[in-house]
Write an enzyme that holds these catalytic residues in place. Structure first.
Site, PDB file in Angstrom:
ATOM      1  N   ARG A  66      19.418  -4.855 -13.016  1.00  0.00           N
ATOM      2  CA  ARG A  66      19.501  -3.755 -13.925  1.00  0.00           C
ATOM      3  C   ARG A  66      18.772  -2.498 -13.501  1.00  0.00           C
ATOM      4  O   ARG A  66      18.559  -1.454 -14.167  1.00  0.00           O
ATOM      5  CB  ARG A  66      19.056  -4.201 -15.167  1.00  0.00           C
ATOM      6  CG  ARG A  66      17.528  -4.903 -15.462  1.00  0.00           C
ATOM      7  CD  ARG A  66      17.175  -4.945 -16.525  1.00  0.00           C
ATOM      8  NE  ARG A  66      15.850  -5.595 -16.619  1.00  0.00           N
ATOM      9  CZ  ARG A  66      15.213  -5.866 -17.798  1.00  0.00           C
ATOM     10  NH1 ARG A  66      15.579  -5.257 -18.856  1.00  0.00           N
ATOM     11  NH2 ARG A  66      14.116  -6.372 -17.863  1.00  0.00           N
TER      12      ARG A  66
ATOM     13  N   LYS B 274      15.578   1.816 -14.116  1.00  0.00           N
ATOM     14  CA  LYS B 274      15.473   0.543 -14.527  1.00  0.00           C
ATOM     15  C   LYS B 274      16.355   0.367 -15.911  1.00  0.00           C
ATOM     16  O   LYS B 274      15.984   1.170 -16.756  1.00  0.00           O
ATOM     17  CB  LYS B 274      14.160   0.075 -14.540  1.00  0.00           C
ATOM     18  CG  LYS B 274      14.052  -1.474 -15.181  1.00  0.00           C
ATOM     19  CD  LYS B 274      12.776  -2.086 -14.948  1.00  0.00           C
ATOM     20  CE  LYS B 274      12.618  -3.444 -15.652  1.00  0.00           C
ATOM     21  NZ  LYS B 274      11.071  -3.996 -15.439  1.00  0.00           N
TER      22      LYS B 274
ATOM     23  N   GLY C 299      22.426  -5.613 -17.902  1.00  0.00           N
ATOM     24  CA  GLY C 299      22.029  -4.499 -17.212  1.00  0.00           C
ATOM     25  C   GLY C 299      21.176  -3.356 -17.974  1.00  0.00           C
ATOM     26  O   GLY C 299      20.829  -2.467 -17.315  1.00  0.00           O
TER      27      GLY C 299
ATOM     28  N   ARG D 254      10.213  -6.971  -2.344  1.00  0.00           N
ATOM     29  CA  ARG D 254       9.537  -8.111  -2.983  1.00  0.00           C
ATOM     30  C   ARG D 254       9.495  -9.216  -1.868  1.00  0.00           C
ATOM     31  O   ARG D 254      10.270  -9.277  -0.955  1.00  0.00           O
ATOM     32  CB  ARG D 254      10.341  -8.501  -4.006  1.00  0.00           C
ATOM     33  CG  ARG D 254      10.308  -7.346  -5.362  1.00  0.00           C
ATOM     34  CD  ARG D 254      11.838  -7.388  -5.856  1.00  0.00           C
ATOM     35  NE  ARG D 254      11.839  -6.037  -6.638  1.00  0.00           N
ATOM     36  CZ  ARG D 254      11.486  -6.087  -8.013  1.00  0.00           C
ATOM     37  NH1 ARG D 254      11.041  -7.283  -8.343  1.00  0.00           N
ATOM     38  NH2 ARG D 254      11.701  -4.903  -8.366  1.00  0.00           N
TER      39      ARG D 254
ATOM     40  N   ASP E 140      10.138 -13.127  -6.984  1.00  0.00           N
ATOM     41  CA  ASP E 140      10.865 -11.859  -7.094  1.00  0.00           C
ATOM     42  C   ASP E 140      10.225 -10.861  -7.678  1.00  0.00           C
ATOM     43  O   ASP E 140      10.479  -9.673  -7.376  1.00  0.00           O
ATOM     44  CB  ASP E 140      12.161 -12.125  -7.670  1.00  0.00           C
ATOM     45  CG  ASP E 140      12.056 -12.814  -9.123  1.00  0.00           C
ATOM     46  OD1 ASP E 140      11.417 -13.920  -9.046  1.00  0.00           O
ATOM     47  OD2 ASP E 140      12.447 -11.960  -9.911  1.00  0.00           O
ATOM     48  N   ASN E 141       8.985 -11.043  -8.319  1.00  0.00           N
ATOM     49  CA  ASN E 141       8.133  -9.924  -9.007  1.00  0.00           C
ATOM     50  C   ASN E 141       6.938  -9.672  -8.034  1.00  0.00           C
ATOM     51  O   ASN E 141       6.176  -8.997  -8.689  1.00  0.00           O
ATOM     52  CB  ASN E 141       7.811 -10.465 -10.292  1.00  0.00           C
ATOM     53  CG  ASN E 141       9.148 -10.427 -11.157  1.00  0.00           C
ATOM     54  OD1 ASN E 141      10.013  -9.704 -11.109  1.00  0.00           O
ATOM     55  ND2 ASN E 141       8.949 -11.068 -12.355  1.00  0.00           N
TER      56      ASN E 141
END
Ligand code: AMP
Ligand code: MG
Length: 494
Positions: free
Chosen positions: A101, A116, A129, A186, A259-260
């Site tokens: 998104r 975002k 999204g 990331r 992934d963060n």
């Protein structure tokens, strides 16, 4: 929708756009314009972030910029995209994720600009999204607050709102937050290419990150994999320092999936985060985290685990596993040292010593035992240190176990008396914030914004931008949280 998107009018911004991430080529992303946001309106903006990007003053009232940041126009000279990454979520390999998104608009003045909540991408999976106004305000305020606290973070330029309904637990409305960082790469980007055995792409990504953000990694002479080991060591170091800062200020991220995790050691992807009220290492701020994997006290360990995932992903480039482990192991000394240093500073000492470490560790036990309000404690201690008089009960009153806190205060007063207490107190007031973005403060700004009153958001933003100042007119924002604060529930995707 695709047809609509493909004809989005583009706006001349006068900014110089760098190909940046898009130069990596199409194995790394999908070209994806944002989806239009109906009838957008301004919700908030950060003039200083605009200045840093080189935006001309007045952008925050310009219709062109509103439509651009709502995703209704594209930027002339930029190629909007959604990047692909994978990652480990809650300790499990989650496979391909990607920008579901967030749309990357481009890079300018060394900063990547992302929208975002700007609509579906090929990586949206089951999502819509979109982002809701509530979560956009939380991300906006948190990133600006973290920056003001000196904690590395992505920044937020603006929020565009809309009455477009978005379904979560309830029906809410959509918003797009424009976020900015030197890079949004990331750990998960590396994991993606390693997992698919795409080693040339893995190397290309690592070289890109090194050349742009860690050029010093090239200076390390030695064997073939040296720059990549140096990269792993540098990311380990930055992440360790970031964790020390989170733990010292009482920030709980809530979703520390790989992934963060930013390759630059920034705080990114604000979701169910919380600045803790009552101190509790077992505190879990993410309603979806039923196992407590990302409990506050586990964050430093989780970061280390995540770094191992990054190390694993870089292994095809590094070659020798021992070298990778050596780089990762530095975490075990860097983190405790950085944390001890921060705690010493919070206690009013220039350096961490055996004594400050013992004081800090005893203190954290007491704070946890009595669930003392973390921010208020430090602020009161900062004032108390000036005279360190045991008859002044302002600090002791926060605890239930009076005997224990008195004993602690006595040892503390003896140590702090060995230096200039006035000076120590002054320094403590500059490191222990009066204002943090507590959940209930965010909620106050959110409910006003839902009624189209954006003034509370702007005021809160202003106070959080100088969190060490007194702001007597906003004293209530430095108080204990109201009872209803504990019932605020925040889950993963919002
Ligand atoms: P997060 O836990 O918010 O970092 O998100 C994990 C993954 O889910 C990322 O790939 C996000 O892009 C994706 N995601 C989260 N929320 C949505 C949404 N509403 N629509 C599409 N993708 C989403
Ligand atoms: Mg994420």
């Amino acid at each position: 929708m695709t047809f609509l998107n493909s004809v989005l009018q583009s706006v001349e911004t006068g900014l110089v756009w760098d190909p940046g991430f898009s130069q990596l080529g199409e194995d790394f992303f999908v070209n994806q314009p944002p989806s239009p946001l109906p009838a957008p309106y301004w919700v908030g903006h950060s003039p200083l972030v605009g200045l840093g990007l080189g935006l001309k003053p007045g952008w925050e009232t310009s219709d062109d910029w509103l439509h651009l940041l709502a995703g209704n126009r594209t930027v002339q000279g930029s190629q909007p995209l959604a990047s692909v990454y994978s990652g480990h979520q809650f300790g499990q390999w989650a496979g391909q994720l990607g920008d579901g998104r967030a749309i990357w608009l481009g890079e300018t003045s060394g900063q990547e600009v992302q929208l975002k909540g700007a609509g579906l991408t090929p990586f949206s999976r089951m999502g819509d999204g979109r982002a809701v106004l509530r979560s956009s305000i939380r991300e906006f305020l948190a990133s600006e607050a973290m920056h003001a606290l000196g904690i590395p973070t992505s920044r937020a330029l603006a929020i565009a709102g809309s009455d477009l309904p978005v379904r979560r637990e309830d029906v809410e409305t959509a918003a797009v937050v424009t976020r900015v960082a030197p890079s949004f790469v990331r750990f998960g980007h590396f994991e993606h290419f390693c997992h698919h055995d795409q080693h040339p792409q893995l190397r290309q990504l690592a070289d890109y990150v090194i050349d742009r953000y860690y050029p010093e990694c090239r200076l390390d002479a030695g064997f073939d994999g040296a720059p990549y080991v140096a990269l792993l060591a540098a990311v380990t170091q930055r992440t360790a320092h970031l964790m020390a800062q989170w733990q010292a200020v009482g920030f709980c991220h809530g979703v520390m999936n790989t992934d963060n995790m930013s390759i630059l050691g920034l705080t990114v992807d604000y979701g169910p985060f919380q600045f803790m009220d009552a101190y509790d290492p077992a505190h879990v701020c993410n309603h979806s985290d039923t196992q407590g994997r990302y409990a506050f006290g586990r964050q430093p360990q989780v970061a280390y685990w995540n770094l191992y995932c990054l190390g694993q992903a870089l292994l095809p480039l590094i070659g020798e596993q021992d070298r990778a482990i050596e780089a990762l192991e530095t975490y075990k000394s860097i983190y405790p040292k950085a944390f001890a240093q921060r705690m010493a500073a919070k206690l009013g000492f220039g350096d961490a010593t055996e004594h400050t470490q013992a004081l800090a560790s005893d203190l954290l036990k007491l704070l946890a035992q009595d669930r003392v309000d973390y921010t208020i404690f430090w602020r009161r201690l900062s004032r108390w240190a000036r005279a360190a008089d045991l008859r002044d009960r302002s600090v002791a009153d926060l605890f239930l176990d009076r005997a224990a806190v008195d004993a602690w205060l006595l040892s503390y007063s003896e140590l702090v008396a060995q230096q200039d207490q006035g000076l120590a107190s002054d320094l403590m007031l500059k490191i222990n914030p009066k204002f943090v973005l507590r959940n209930h403060l965010g909620e106050i700004a959110i409910s006003a914004a839902k009624a189209k009153d954006f003034s509370v958001l702007a005021q809160l933003q202003k106070v959080l931008a100088t969190p060490y100042d007194e702001h007597p007119e906003f004293e209530s924002w430095a108080n204990f949280p109201p009872d209803w604060a504990t019932s605020i529930s925040i889950s993963c995707s919002s």
